[in-house]
Design an enzyme around this catalytic site. Structure first.
Site, PDB file in Angstrom:
ATOM      1  N   TYR A  89     -19.319 -98.175 -21.315  1.00 34.41           N
ATOM      2  CA  TYR A  89     -18.999 -99.256 -20.537  1.00 34.41           C
ATOM      3  C   TYR A  89     -19.536-100.501 -21.223  1.00 34.41           C
ATOM      4  O   TYR A  89     -19.024-101.719 -21.274  1.00 34.41           O
ATOM      5  CB  TYR A  89     -19.809 -99.102 -19.326  1.00 34.41           C
ATOM      6  CG  TYR A  89     -19.809-100.302 -18.243  1.00 34.41           C
ATOM      7  CD1 TYR A  89     -18.429-100.673 -17.489  1.00 34.41           C
ATOM      8  CD2 TYR A  89     -20.743-101.359 -18.093  1.00 34.41           C
ATOM      9  CE1 TYR A  89     -18.541-101.517 -16.787  1.00 34.41           C
ATOM     10  CE2 TYR A  89     -20.678-102.308 -17.320  1.00 34.41           C
ATOM     11  CZ  TYR A  89     -19.593-102.557 -16.761  1.00 34.41           C
ATOM     12  OH  TYR A  89     -19.457-103.661 -15.899  1.00 34.41           O
ATOM     13  N   SER A  98     -17.367-110.020 -18.424  1.00 42.78           N
ATOM     14  CA  SER A  98     -18.203-109.187 -19.232  1.00 42.78           C
ATOM     15  C   SER A  98     -19.547-108.866 -18.253  1.00 42.78           C
ATOM     16  O   SER A  98     -19.529-109.021 -16.988  1.00 42.78           O
ATOM     17  CB  SER A  98     -18.652-109.775 -20.595  1.00 42.78           C
ATOM     18  OG  SER A  98     -19.318-108.590 -21.160  1.00 42.78           O
TER      19      SER A  98
END
Lengths: 99, 240
Positions: free
Chosen positions: B150, B136
């Site tokens: 995003y 992540s």
């Protein structure tokens, strides 16, 4: 070419494999009428996932191509193909990629 | 298996986005410590190692993932570790974000990780052991302007991973998420340097991440001793 007997055998072997992992007093009867899904089914949800994946793998290996049992077609069936052994066997045999 | 040192000897790791950046760094780390790597990426391989197998896969395309696993099964019947690293980034104000770029971020960053994880889990269940690590980003916590989708796609990795952690726990598979802060990669180079510098300066630990910062947490998640660690997200640099 997979026929009815071959597909049913794949499903039954997946169930027997599941049974093998269980304690003796927790095993269920494996046969063409074995319920896979629903209130009276002997399988819990993870068991059913395991059976589906096993059947997918075995059918794919036998067919020589990737076969998916849980795509949109399965979800749109009037009667769930995961109800019992007979329904799953019939559904696998109905897949056009196995024709 | 030894508990000392990186836990990759005898393991097969599937790394997505393995051609460059963090993915390549992770793949080379696993290889350097006795593991075998299957790399999924859209382009040609950039890693030359006897224990590395490259498969051209676009993780944004479920059919491509299926084909990739079919090819993977030609060289190994086991996957022990998955690192969902493949990602694309388009940083733009929401009102002018091209829809195709928006869709690509969801398809690659989130759906791709899902498809790869689920196919790998089918292999992991055989051995009753697995480690899935989703890569992540600090964008989740910092929520920077321009990164709406995003950041959302990366935040989704945590939620997805936490649910999968529950589903896969009975199979001996853990699922965790590693939130990487700014680190020198091609992806970071797309962003204005002065803006990234300003973000980094605002971190509790105001420096760029080093490769070992990433690898340290990866090793922890993948270790034999981390069998009781699942559904966790670790952010680098003090981001939360």
């Amino acid at each position: 070419m997979l026929d009815h007997a071959a597909v049913q055998d794949i499903v039954l072997r997946a169930l027997e494999s599941l049974n093998d992992e269980r304690a003796a007093d927790d095993r269920f009867v494996v046969g063409p009428q074995t319920r896979l899904f629903g209130a009276d089914a002997a399988l819990d949800s993870l068991d059913l996932v395991s059976v589906i994946v096993d059947v997918e793998e075995a059918v794919s290996a036998a067919a020589g191509r990737t076969v998916m049992l849980t795509d949109d077609r399965a979800m749109s069936q009037e009667v769930s193909p995961f109800t019992d052994v007979a329904a799953l066997t019939a559904y696998v045999l109905s897949l056009p990629e196995l024709a | 298996m030894s508990d000392v040192g990186p836990p990759y000897a005898g393991r097969v790791a599937l790394v997505t986005g393995s051609r460059r950046g963090i993915g390549r760094m992770i793949a080379e780390h696993v290889l350097a410590h006795g593991g075998r790597v299957v790399g999924f990426a859209r382009g040609e391989s950039t890693i030359d190692h006897p224990d590395h197998t490259h498969v051209q896969v676009d993780v944004a395309d479920p059919a491509s993932v299926q084909r990739g696993f079919a090819e993977l099964k030609q060289v190994t019947d086991a996957v022990h570790i998955v690192v969902n690293n493949a990602a694309v980034l388009t940083s733009q104000y929401s009102m002018i974000m091209p829809p195709a770029a928006a869709a690509a971020m969801v398809d690659t960053n989130l759906l791709g990780a899902f498809m790869v994880s689920r196919e790998a889990a089918k292999l992991m269940r055989r051995s009753g052991w697995g480690r899935i690590v989703n890569i992540s980003s600090m964008a989740v916590g910092l929520e920077p302007i321009g990164d709406s989708l995003y950041a959302a796609s990366k935040a989704g990795l945590t939620t997805m991973g936490n649910v999968m952690a529950k589903e896969l726990a009975p199979l001996g598979v853990t699922v965790n998420t590693l939130g990487v802060s700014a680190i020198a990669t091609d992806m970071l180079a797309q962003l204005p340097q002065d803006k990234v510098d300003a973000v980094v300066a605002g971190l509790p630990l105001p420096r760029y991440a080093e490769p070992d910062d990433v690898l340290n947490v990866l090793d922890f998640f993948c270790s034999e001793r981390s069998s009781y660690v699942t559904a966790q997200t670790v952010y680098l640099g003090g981001v939360h």
